[in-house]
Motif scaffolding. Structure first.
Motif, PDB file in Angstrom:
ATOM      1  N   PRO A   1      -4.620 -14.859   4.431  1.00 40.91           N
ATOM      2  CA  PRO A   1      -4.310 -13.421   4.513  1.00 40.91           C
ATOM      3  C   PRO A   1      -2.835 -13.133   4.242  1.00 40.91           C
ATOM      4  CG  PRO A   1      -4.493 -14.314   6.710  1.00 40.91           C
ATOM      5  CD  PRO A   1      -4.832 -15.452   5.781  1.00 40.91           C
TER       6      PRO A   1
ATOM      7  N   GLU B   1       2.889  -7.552   4.995  1.00 43.47           N
ATOM      8  CA  GLU B   1       3.125  -6.219   5.562  1.00 43.47           C
ATOM      9  C   GLU B   1       3.915  -6.323   6.862  1.00 43.47           C
ATOM     10  OE1 GLU B   1      -0.439  -4.063   6.049  1.00 43.47           O
ATOM     11  OE2 GLU B   1      -0.959  -4.016   3.930  1.00 43.47           O
TER      12      GLU B   1
ATOM     13  N   SER C   1      -9.845  -6.461   3.989  1.00 41.44           N
ATOM     14  CA  SER C   1     -10.587  -7.151   5.038  1.00 41.44           C
ATOM     15  C   SER C   1     -10.851  -8.574   4.609  1.00 41.44           C
ATOM     16  CB  SER C   1     -11.906  -6.434   5.322  1.00 41.44           C
ATOM     17  OG  SER C   1     -12.716  -6.419   4.169  1.00 41.44           O
TER      18      SER C   1
ATOM     19  N   GLU D   1      -1.681  -9.186   4.259  1.00 41.36           N
ATOM     20  CA  GLU D   1      -1.508  -8.640   5.609  1.00 41.36           C
ATOM     21  C   GLU D   1      -0.271  -9.215   6.289  1.00 41.36           C
ATOM     22  OE1 GLU D   1      -4.194  -9.888   4.372  1.00 41.36           O
ATOM     23  OE2 GLU D   1      -5.594  -8.206   4.262  1.00 41.36           O
ATOM     24  N   TYR D   2      -0.028 -10.512   6.049  1.00 37.44           N
ATOM     25  CA  TYR D   2       1.157 -11.146   6.634  1.00 37.44           C
ATOM     26  C   TYR D   2       2.435 -10.555   6.050  1.00 37.44           C
ATOM     27  CZ  TYR D   2       4.579 -14.750   7.794  1.00 37.44           C
ATOM     28  OH  TYR D   2       5.693 -15.406   8.243  1.00 37.44           O
TER      29      TYR D   2
ATOM     30  N   PRO E   1      -5.782  -1.412   3.787  1.00 30.33           N
ATOM     31  CA  PRO E   1      -5.754  -2.796   4.253  1.00 30.33           C
ATOM     32  C   PRO E   1      -7.003  -3.531   3.807  1.00 30.33           C
ATOM     33  CG  PRO E   1      -5.250  -1.264   6.036  1.00 30.33           C
ATOM     34  CD  PRO E   1      -5.749  -0.452   4.892  1.00 30.33           C
TER      35      PRO E   1
ATOM     36  N   GLU F   1      -5.612  -4.675  14.002  1.00 32.04           N
ATOM     37  CA  GLU F   1      -4.251  -5.089  13.698  1.00 32.04           C
ATOM     38  C   GLU F   1      -4.231  -6.587  13.453  1.00 32.04           C
ATOM     39  OE1 GLU F   1      -1.416  -3.828  16.562  1.00 32.04           O
ATOM     40  OE2 GLU F   1      -2.153  -1.751  16.643  1.00 32.04           O
ATOM     41  N   PHE F   2      -3.571  -6.978  12.362  1.00 32.66           N
ATOM     42  CA  PHE F   2      -3.635  -8.363  11.917  1.00 32.66           C
ATOM     43  C   PHE F   2      -2.972  -9.315  12.916  1.00 32.66           C
ATOM     44  CE2 PHE F   2      -1.240 -11.703   9.614  1.00 32.66           C
ATOM     45  CZ  PHE F   2      -2.312 -12.507   9.276  1.00 32.66           C
TER      46      PHE F   2
ATOM     47  N   HIS G   1      -9.436  -6.057  10.095  1.00 34.39           N
ATOM     48  CA  HIS G   1      -9.055  -7.426   9.767  1.00 34.39           C
ATOM     49  C   HIS G   1     -10.025  -8.399  10.431  1.00 34.39           C
ATOM     50  CE1 HIS G   1      -5.279  -5.879   8.181  1.00 34.39           C
ATOM     51  NE2 HIS G   1      -5.163  -5.168   9.296  1.00 34.39           N
TER      52      HIS G   1
END
Length: 964
Positions: A638, A644, A952, A641-642, A950, A602-603, A543
């Protein structure tokens, strides 16, 4: 002079540092004087016996009150005095004698007057007539003509175990057990029915005939003894359930009304007939301490007094309150006595020995005011005066401050001095973080200063998880300008997950000089080096977040001088920071452009360092007086990712709900099996258990396993809540940089998309955030009138996160197209709508093509449910529009992969356990493994398979620019 206040006629302090209670006061003509006037007998728990003859003379300054001549007798007995009573207790005399009850002794005394041989006059002498030694510890006693005897009084003593011992004057008669006695209660004798009335521990008023008690013995011999161990079970003549504990019982026998049994309860007064029928009941709005029925003024009614814990004496006639008088103390006993020149005096005694003789009403006024001259009323002048007063009141009401004013004298300030470096010896204790380096701590000095002296200062220090403080509470008796309160506290990382905030709150509560409560607050900004440490930067990461500026890049060595570590002396283009027990965050400064990149595997971990980079850059250029410095974010938000992180938190919430439901079902099953086993054991004819004991043991093991699973899931839920808070703060920060929000707009955004995640209440984070964002989309972010008419969905835990993710994406889409969360009054329309043309113009002027949200066709079926606000423009890679796999709400979660050990659910109801055999089925094999160290992820069933790799966030930037 208040009308509703008891007028003091005579008072004294019976004894210093002594204790008194109900039964320690008695009023009678104890010296058998021919005038028939009453004397006041007082006995204390310290063994002091005092007899007073109150006299008081009216003077210019009021009543003369107590004098030394009023003490008729004072002596000290060897044992505590529990109760004093006056009656005809000696067989050879018809005079009144005094009975004193001690814990292990009953003594009868005679008080006689002895003439003096000199001019000092006569004195009084206390002579013991007889005593009875008690085999059991006594509680209280009553007296009366038991058995219908004439001219004599017998005594009945109740012991602590509920045993009644009857003494026929000098001789012992018998002892009897009361059925079901657990705790002793008040007892009284009813002469007309020759019975004892008491209140049992089952909160019932019970009546026992004296003759029934006398013949209830199973002893073969006729000799009675106090050391009884058994006896015939006596039956109550009648009983009445009052439903509360009784404080006192009184038997009335006035000429104008039938005999009644008065019972004083905790909150009610009951009046019963001699046969146990309820005459009336009075509910009290206060806590009574004592009472005394004293007379009957009209036929069929009874007057009685009730003392309250509010220093008040109430006078009732049946259920009607006739008078209320304020007393000086809380009475524990009250009597009515006749003294010289004054009849019907109220005698009260409190627990500290204050003995008061008072009367009700007022003294007659000696001065008569003259008659005022009559004059005509000027109505016009009064109307003008009334109007002027109303104008003054109206003006003052507008100027008045609603909040209480706080004077500068009451000011209490909190000074906080944070240490510039970490502690040499760490104060971190009970930490769960696993790291190769010791967990650091930092100490702060907190000083509470006050201009004037304040009392009861309580200092509280609160830090959010996973941070902890060495001591969260402090208490000081007082603080002033010369003696400020100072404490030292240490902060450290305790739990093994990320902190969403590095601020600690300090609160001081105190009382000012006037006794009013006040509060003072302070805030501590903890340094980032408390939770991260410098390490070597990592080149590859999953990330990435890129922050753009409008000024040339600055060396990272100047931005992070306190976090260089082994990177000190380097070029300053790349630094690495590792969270204790967590991943590494790499910060890169571009060599050719005005950009900074942060990357991590890790985000949610990116939040802390991203915020630190933005704040330190602003501080760096502000210190050099650069006013036009600005940070921005030009990439795609993002959201995948959020989402998730959001799904992971919501999955653990659902798992917690299912575990609790399953735990409730197993508890109900466990109690049902216990009831069946108890029925089998009580049965006189034994029957086979049918493996109920085996099923009980299996259910018990399942309860233990589910309890451990709930505890472990709670820890995982706290960790997921911390990660969601970090991810939410990062998303809010990127939205602010993306849209160049003002401080007012950002406060509205943070109040709607709140970063604080609290899972302890009934309302969860997902539904509250969905409701807040829906409100924004219906008001200031509404595109047309149709959006404003959509009804919000009811608050409750949703089945999945599809709707909340859809609304978050729609919020970002509207903000990306130029919508404002806080519009100016000049540009705000009546409906608050933003036209599409205005959006397009604002999008052309304020948004670059790279800032627009990438779109893809939304092929998901629209759910026509309340709260839908149209289709959102979806960022590439987001899964909020995909159909979720159907979830079975009744499917129990697996416990370490062993789901077969728990009985299945049929239609939402608990299915019976299958027959268990000890040979083939090792009961609870999989469940017992939960008592060991478990992997929490294996205990939680997957909500959905997020599946894809995931993504990027390179934002179209060439990686070579950020080479290390």
């Amino acid at each position: 002079m208040s009308l509703f206040k008891a007028r003091e006629w005579w008072s004294t302090l019976a004894g210093e540092n002594e204790e008194y209670d109900h039964g320690c006061l008695c009023v009678a003509n104890i010296d058998n004087n021919s005038d028939g006037l009453d004397k006041v007998i007082v006995g204390s728990y310290h063994g002091s016996l005092r007899v007073f003859t109150p006299h008081s003379v009216k003077g210019e300054n009021g009543w003369s009150g107590f004098s030394a001549q009023d003490v008729m007798l004072e002596t000290h007995l060897q044992h505590p005095i529990l109760q004093v009573e006056a009656g005809k207790f000696v067989s050879a005399s018809e005079n009144t004698h005094l009975a004193v009850l001690h814990p292990r002794k009953l003594v009868v005394y005679s008080i006689t007057s002895v003439s003096g041989a000199v001019e000092h006059g006569s004195h009084y002498q206390l002579s013991m007539m007889y005593e009875q030694n008690l085999k059991r510890s006594s509680f209280n006693m009553c007296y009366g003509p038991f058995g219908g005897v004439k001219g004599r009084d017998f005594l009945c003593v109740q012991s602590m175990d509920g045993t009644l011992s009857v003494f026929e004057q000098e001789s012992f008669a018998f002892s009897r057990f009361l059925p079901g006695a657990l705790l002793p209660g008040p007892v009284a004798y009813v002469p007309r029915t020759d019975s004892f009335v008491t209140v049992s521990s089952s909160r019932q008023v019970e009546s026992y005939k004296y003759q029934v008690l006398a013949v209830a013995t199973d002893s073969k011999t006729k000799e009675e003894s106090q050391n009884i161990k058994s006896g015939k079970r006596v039956a109550a003549d009648w009983s009445y359930n009052i439903g509360e504990q009784a404080l006192d019982i009184f038997i009335t026998s006035f000429p104008q009304t039938p005999a009644s049994v008065f019972v004083l309860g905790d909150r009610n007064i009951f009046c019963l007939s001699e046969l146990g029928k309820l005459r009336f009941m009075k509910k009290l709005e206060y806590n009574p301490s004592c009472f005394m029925p004293y007379t009957s003024l009209s036929e069929g009614t009874i007057n009685y007094m009730v003392g309250a814990h509010t220093n008040t004496l109430m006078v009732y006639q049946d259920v009607t309150l006739k008078w209320a008088a304020q007393l000086q103390h809380i009475p524990v006993d009250v009597k009515v006595a006749n003294f010289q020149d004054l009849k019907g005096v109220i005698v009260t005694l409190d627990e500290e020995g204050h003995l008061d003789c008072s009367y009700l009403g007022t003294d007659p006024a000696m001065i008569v005011s003259g008659q005022s001259e009559a004059r005509e009323i000027n109505y016009a002048q009064q109307d003008e005066e009334m109007k002027q007063l109303q104008r003054n009141i109206k003006e003052q009401s507008h100027k008045a401050n609603v909040l209480p004013s706080r004077s500068s004298e009451d000011e209490v300030s909190i000074d906080i001095q944070m240490s510039s470096s970490l502690d040499e010896v760490s104060h971190a204790d009970e930490t769960q973080v696993e790291d190769e380096d010791p967990i650091p701590s930092i100490t702060a000095k907190i000083t509470v200063r006050a201009k004037l002296q304040v009392q009861n200062v309580r200092l509280s220090v609160h830090v959010p998880q996973p941070l902890a403080v060495s001591q969260p509470q402090f208490t000081f008796a007082s603080a002033d300008s010369n003696r400020p309160a100072e404490v030292f506290v240490s902060f450290f990382l305790r739990n093994n997950f990320l902190p969403a905030d590095l601020k600690a709150e300090v609160t001081a509560t105190y009382q000012n000089s006037a006794g009013a409560p006040r509060i003072a607050q302070g805030e501590i900004k903890l340094p980032v080096k408390l939770v991260v440490k410098p390490v070597a930067p990592v080149k590859m990461a999953v990330h990435k977040v890129t922050i753009e500026t409008n000024k040339p890049p600055v060396s990272l060595n100047d931005i992070f001088p306190d976090l260089l570590g082994e990177n000190a002396g380097g070029p300053g283009s790349a630094l690495g920071f590792q969270h204790f027990g967590g991943p590494v965050v790499t910060v890169l400064a571009s060599k050719t452009s005005q950009r900074y990149r942060l990357q991590c595997d890790e985000f949610e971990v990116l939040w802390l360092m991203t915020n630190e980079v933005v704040s330190r850059l602003n501080q760096h250029f502000r210190s050099r007086r650069v006013s036009d410095f600005q940070c921005s974010y030009a990439g795609t938000l993002p959201l995948p990712e959020y989402f998730e992180v959001l799904d992971a938190h919501f999955e653990i919430r659902l798992t917690d709900t299912r575990y609790k439901e399953l735990l409730t079902q197993r508890a109900v099953q466990f109690r049902a099996i216990q009831r069946r086993l108890l029925t089998r054991f009580k049965d006189k004819t034994p029957s086979p258990l049918a493996n109920l004991d085996t099923i009980l043991e299996g259910t018990y093991r399942q309860l233990l396993a589910l309890s451990d699973a709930v505890d472990d899931n709670k820890e995982a839920q706290a960790k997921a809540a911390g990660h969601l808070g970090c991810a939410t703060r990062l998303l809010n920060l990127l939205i602010r940089l993306w849209t160049n929000m003002t401080d007012r707009e950002f406060r509205i955004l943070e109040s709607s998309l709140a970063p604080s995640v609290d899972d302890n209440g009934e309302l969860g984070w997902e539904e509250s955030i969905d409701s807040a964002i829906t409100h924004l989309l219906r008001t200031c972010l509404a595109k047309n009138a149709k959006d404003q008419t959509v009804n919000p969905s009811p608050l409750g835990i949703p089945k999945d996160t599809t709707k909340v993710k859809k609304h978050i994406a729609l919020l970002c889409d509207r903000l990306g197209k130029g919508a404002k969360l806080a519009m100016d009054d000049s540009s705000e329309t009546d409906t608050g709508l933003v036209s599409e043309e205005t959006e397009k113009e604002a999008n052309k002027k304020k948004r670059k093509p790279s800032k627009s949200v990438d779109k893809e066709p939304n092929t998901a079926t629209t759910d026509e449910t309340p709260g839908d606000l149209g289709d959102a423009d979806v960022p590439i890679g987001s899964k909020f529009g995909e159909k979720k796999s159907p979830r079975r709400d009744d499917a129990p979660p697996t416990l370490n992969g062993h789901s077969n050990n728990l009985p299945s659910l049929r239609g939402g109801k608990l299915a019976p356990l299958a027959p268990l055999t000890l040979q083939n089925n090792k009961l609870g094999t999989g469940l017992n493994d939960l008592k060991k160290k478990k992997n929490l992820e294996s205990m939680v069933p997957d909500l959905d398979d997020m599946g894809s790799e995931p993504s990027s966030m390179v934002n179209g930037e060439d990686d070579a620019v950020f080479s290390m």
